[in-house]
Write a protein that holds these residues in place. Structure first.
Motif, PDB file in Angstrom:
ATOM      1  N   LEU A  76      -0.924   1.816 -15.872  1.00 18.94           N
ATOM      2  CA  LEU A  76       0.261   1.186 -15.275  1.00 18.94           C
ATOM      3  C   LEU A  76       0.165   1.161 -13.760  1.00 18.94           C
ATOM      4  CD1 LEU A  76       3.505   2.572 -16.933  1.00 18.94           C
ATOM      5  CD2 LEU A  76       2.616   0.236 -16.998  1.00 18.94           C
ATOM      6  N   GLY A  77      -0.363   2.260 -13.202  1.00 19.50           N
ATOM      7  CA  GLY A  77      -0.477   2.359 -11.743  1.00 19.50           C
ATOM      8  C   GLY A  77      -1.416   1.323 -11.172  1.00 19.50           C
ATOM      9  N   ALA A  78      -2.341   0.838 -12.010  1.00 18.08           N
ATOM     10  CA  ALA A  78      -3.337  -0.134 -11.526  1.00 18.08           C
ATOM     11  C   ALA A  78      -2.819  -1.560 -11.618  1.00 18.08           C
ATOM     12  CB  ALA A  78      -4.631   0.014 -12.324  1.00 18.08           C
ATOM     13  N   GLY A  90      -1.825  10.852 -10.445  1.00 18.48           N
ATOM     14  CA  GLY A  90      -2.957  10.008 -10.824  1.00 18.48           C
ATOM     15  C   GLY A  90      -2.535   8.550 -10.970  1.00 18.48           C
ATOM     16  N   ARG A  91      -1.381   8.339 -11.575  1.00 15.10           N
ATOM     17  CA  ARG A  91      -0.884   6.969 -11.770  1.00 15.10           C
ATOM     18  C   ARG A  91      -0.669   6.288 -10.417  1.00 15.10           C
ATOM     19  NH1 ARG A  91       4.680   6.875 -14.805  1.00 15.10           N
ATOM     20  NH2 ARG A  91       5.240   7.888 -12.848  1.00 15.10           N
ATOM     21  N   SER A  92      -0.131   7.021  -9.468  1.00 16.48           N
ATOM     22  CA  SER A  92       0.084   6.380  -8.164  1.00 16.48           C
ATOM     23  C   SER A  92      -1.245   6.147  -7.448  1.00 16.48           C
ATOM     24  CB  SER A  92       1.097   7.189  -7.355  1.00 16.48           C
ATOM     25  OG  SER A  92       0.496   7.806  -6.272  1.00 16.48           O
ATOM     26  N   LEU A  93      -2.205   7.048  -7.617  1.00  8.12           N
ATOM     27  CA  LEU A  93      -3.521   6.825  -6.994  1.00  8.12           C
ATOM     28  C   LEU A  93      -4.209   5.586  -7.557  1.00  8.12           C
ATOM     29  CD1 LEU A  93      -5.029  10.419  -6.733  1.00  8.12           C
ATOM     30  CD2 LEU A  93      -4.346   8.915  -4.845  1.00  8.12           C
ATOM     31  N   MET A  94      -3.939   5.287  -8.827  1.00  3.64           N
ATOM     32  CA  MET A  94      -4.536   4.093  -9.445  1.00  3.64           C
ATOM     33  C   MET A  94      -4.130   2.823  -8.697  1.00  3.64           C
ATOM     34  SD  MET A  94      -6.565   4.690 -12.083  1.00  3.64           S
ATOM     35  CE  MET A  94      -6.522   3.335 -13.258  1.00  3.64           C
ATOM     36  N   GLY A  95      -3.036   2.885  -7.957  1.00  2.00           N
ATOM     37  CA  GLY A  95      -2.622   1.747  -7.133  1.00  2.00           C
ATOM     38  C   GLY A  95      -3.288   1.742  -5.770  1.00  2.00           C
ATOM     39  N   ASN A  96      -4.261   2.634  -5.570  1.00  2.00           N
ATOM     40  CA  ASN A  96      -5.011   2.709  -4.303  1.00  2.00           C
ATOM     41  C   ASN A  96      -4.115   2.639  -3.069  1.00  2.00           C
ATOM     42  OD1 ASN A  96      -7.939   3.029  -4.691  1.00  2.00           O
ATOM     43  ND2 ASN A  96      -7.637   1.289  -6.076  1.00  2.00           N
ATOM     44  N   PRO A  97      -3.142   3.572  -3.008  1.00  2.00           N
ATOM     45  CA  PRO A  97      -2.196   3.508  -1.889  1.00  2.00           C
ATOM     46  C   PRO A  97      -2.829   3.898  -0.564  1.00  2.00           C
ATOM     47  CG  PRO A  97      -1.887   5.552  -3.100  1.00  2.00           C
ATOM     48  CD  PRO A  97      -2.896   4.741  -3.876  1.00  2.00           C
ATOM     49  N   GLY A 139       0.781  -1.234   0.000  1.00  2.00           N
ATOM     50  CA  GLY A 139       0.000   0.000   0.000  1.00  2.00           C
ATOM     51  C   GLY A 139       0.810   1.280   0.000  1.00  2.00           C
ATOM     52  N   VAL A 140       2.086   1.194  -0.402  1.00  2.00           N
ATOM     53  CA  VAL A 140       2.904   2.406  -0.479  1.00  2.00           C
ATOM     54  C   VAL A 140       3.225   2.688  -1.945  1.00  2.00           C
ATOM     55  CG1 VAL A 140       5.024   3.540   0.248  1.00  2.00           C
ATOM     56  CG2 VAL A 140       3.934   1.856   1.755  1.00  2.00           C
ATOM     57  N   MET A 141       2.779   3.829  -2.439  1.00  2.00           N
ATOM     58  CA  MET A 141       3.085   4.203  -3.823  1.00  2.00           C
ATOM     59  C   MET A 141       3.937   5.473  -3.813  1.00  2.00           C
ATOM     60  SD  MET A 141       1.638   2.010  -5.950  1.00  2.00           S
ATOM     61  CE  MET A 141       1.197   2.668  -7.548  1.00  2.00           C
ATOM     62  N   GLN A 145      -3.204  -3.986  -8.854  1.00  2.00           N
ATOM     63  CA  GLN A 145      -4.548  -4.532  -8.582  1.00  2.00           C
ATOM     64  C   GLN A 145      -4.949  -4.432  -7.116  1.00  2.00           C
ATOM     65  OE1 GLN A 145      -4.491  -8.474 -10.427  1.00  2.00           O
ATOM     66  NE2 GLN A 145      -5.538  -7.571 -12.179  1.00  2.00           N
ATOM     67  N   ALA A 146      -4.653  -3.286  -6.534  1.00  2.00           N
ATOM     68  CA  ALA A 146      -5.080  -3.076  -5.143  1.00  2.00           C
ATOM     69  C   ALA A 146      -6.520  -2.581  -5.137  1.00  2.00           C
ATOM     70  CB  ALA A 146      -4.167  -2.050  -4.476  1.00  2.00           C
ATOM     71  N   LYS A 147      -7.305  -3.115  -4.230  1.00  2.00           N
ATOM     72  CA  LYS A 147      -8.695  -2.677  -4.126  1.00  2.00           C
ATOM     73  C   LYS A 147      -8.758  -1.335  -3.411  1.00  2.00           C
ATOM     74  CE  LYS A 147     -11.277  -6.901  -4.501  1.00  2.00           C
ATOM     75  NZ  LYS A 147     -10.103  -7.726  -4.871  1.00  2.00           N
ATOM     76  N   GLY A 148      -9.741  -0.514  -3.795  1.00  2.00           N
ATOM     77  CA  GLY A 148      -9.888   0.776  -3.149  1.00  2.00           C
ATOM     78  C   GLY A 148     -10.736   1.698  -3.997  1.00  2.00           C
ATOM     79  N   PRO A 149     -10.859   2.942  -3.577  1.00  2.00           N
ATOM     80  CA  PRO A 149     -11.813   3.843  -4.221  1.00  2.00           C
ATOM     81  C   PRO A 149     -11.358   4.394  -5.573  1.00  2.00           C
ATOM     82  CG  PRO A 149     -10.651   4.989  -2.475  1.00  2.00           C
ATOM     83  CD  PRO A 149     -10.210   3.549  -2.408  1.00  2.00           C
ATOM     84  N   TRP A 150     -10.057   4.293  -5.879  1.00  2.00           N
ATOM     85  CA  TRP A 150      -9.574   5.008  -7.054  1.00  2.00           C
ATOM     86  C   TRP A 150      -9.660   4.156  -8.310  1.00  2.00           C
ATOM     87  CZ3 TRP A 150      -9.067  10.041  -6.625  1.00  2.00           C
ATOM     88  CH2 TRP A 150      -8.850  10.582  -5.353  1.00  2.00           C
TER      89      TRP A 150
END
Ligand SMILES: Nc1ncnc2c1ncn2[C@@H]1O[C@H](COP(=O)(O)OP(=O)(O)OP(=O)(O)O)[C@@H](O)[C@H]1O
Ligand SMILES: [Mg+2]
Length: 232
Positions: A102-104, A146-153, A80-82, A107-112
């Motif tokens: 790419l950030g996704a 935005g790319r890092s948020l796609m990883g739902n950090p 959970g660290v991006m 495949q971390a679950k979350g709001p983003w």
């Protein structure tokens, strides 16, 4: 209050060059912490130690209370660290949307998701199918965030996101980072722009020569007191 990221007396090296000296830090869940310091003091090396790009010879790094037994490159993201890296690292051959996707990959679950990123940054939606590097500097920084948020950090680390950007863009980014923090993502902001630190961070750590030399609450009314720790 739980600790999301912890460095405990970390000594980190590039080859034989000893960069971090007994470096300690705790990032608490939900907070917005700034790491400030002049050029070359070792701020990015903190990120590199976490990512395994600088060698940790002693001390420990733990994410979510767990020290890392055997380090693997994908571990911080999985935990959970991006990182929004210094210099942004937008992939030139990919479109804006492909860079976001790419950030996704983690495949971390979350709001983003794409839709929410496009709500936060309408300009990225407008330019979704242009090459990522065709964007302006400020837009590329938005893309990197935005790319890092796609990883739902749970924790987003931003390494000097405003380097080279105009003050009006810095203010926009500050507003975005505040919103991301308000929506539950913990923020570690590495910066020298104290105006941004005043607007975004509640607490600071100041670094000199690879060690933390001062820390405290950020007082936006007295932000000039921190000038000794940055290049102005
Ligand atoms: N890959 C590397 N190999 C060897 N030395 C390095 C490497 N990367 C950085 N250094 C050195 O480590 C020291 C700390 O660098 P670091 O990039 O962590 O500083 P910084 O605080 O992030 O600076 P800036 O504000 O300019 O980004 C500097 O002396 C730098 O020259
Ligand atoms: Mg740096």
């Amino acid at each position: 209050m739980s600790t999301l990221l912890s460095f405990d007396r970390v000594n980190a090296y590039y080859g034989n060059a000893h960069i971090l000296h007994d470096f300690s830090l705790d990032v608490h869940e939900g907070e917005s912490l700034a790491l400030i310091g002049r050029n070359g003091v070792g701020k990015t090396t903190v990120v590199n130690a976490l990512l395994g790009q600088a060698r940790v010879r002693s001390g420990s790094i733990s994410v979510d209370g767990r020290a890392r037994p055997r380090w693997r490159p994908y571990m911080p993201a999985k935990q959970g660290v991006m990182v929004v890296p210094q210099g942004r690292h937008i992939i030139a051959n990919l479109t804006v949307e492909e860079n976001l996707l790419l950030g996704a990959a983690i495949q971390a679950k979350g709001p983003w998701n794409l839709e929410r990123i496009y709500q936060l940054f309408p300009i990225l939606k407008e330019r979704a199918h242009t090459p990522g590097t065709a964007l302006s500097g400020g837009q590329q920084q938005m893309l990197a965030i935005g790319r890092s948020l796609m990883g739902n950090p749970r924790l987003m680390i931003l390494d000097e996101p405003t380097e080279g950007l105009a003050p009006v863009i810095v203010d926009q980014l500050g507003e975005i980072i505040r919103q991301v923090n308000d929506q539950g993502t913990t923020i570690l902001l590495i910066e020298q722009n104290l105006h941004l630190v005043a607007g975004v961070s509640r607490r600071y750590l100041a670094v000199e020569k690879g060690s933390v030399v001062a820390s405290g609450e950020v007082d936006p009314q007295r932000i000039e007191q921190l000038q000794q720790f940055v290049v102005v």
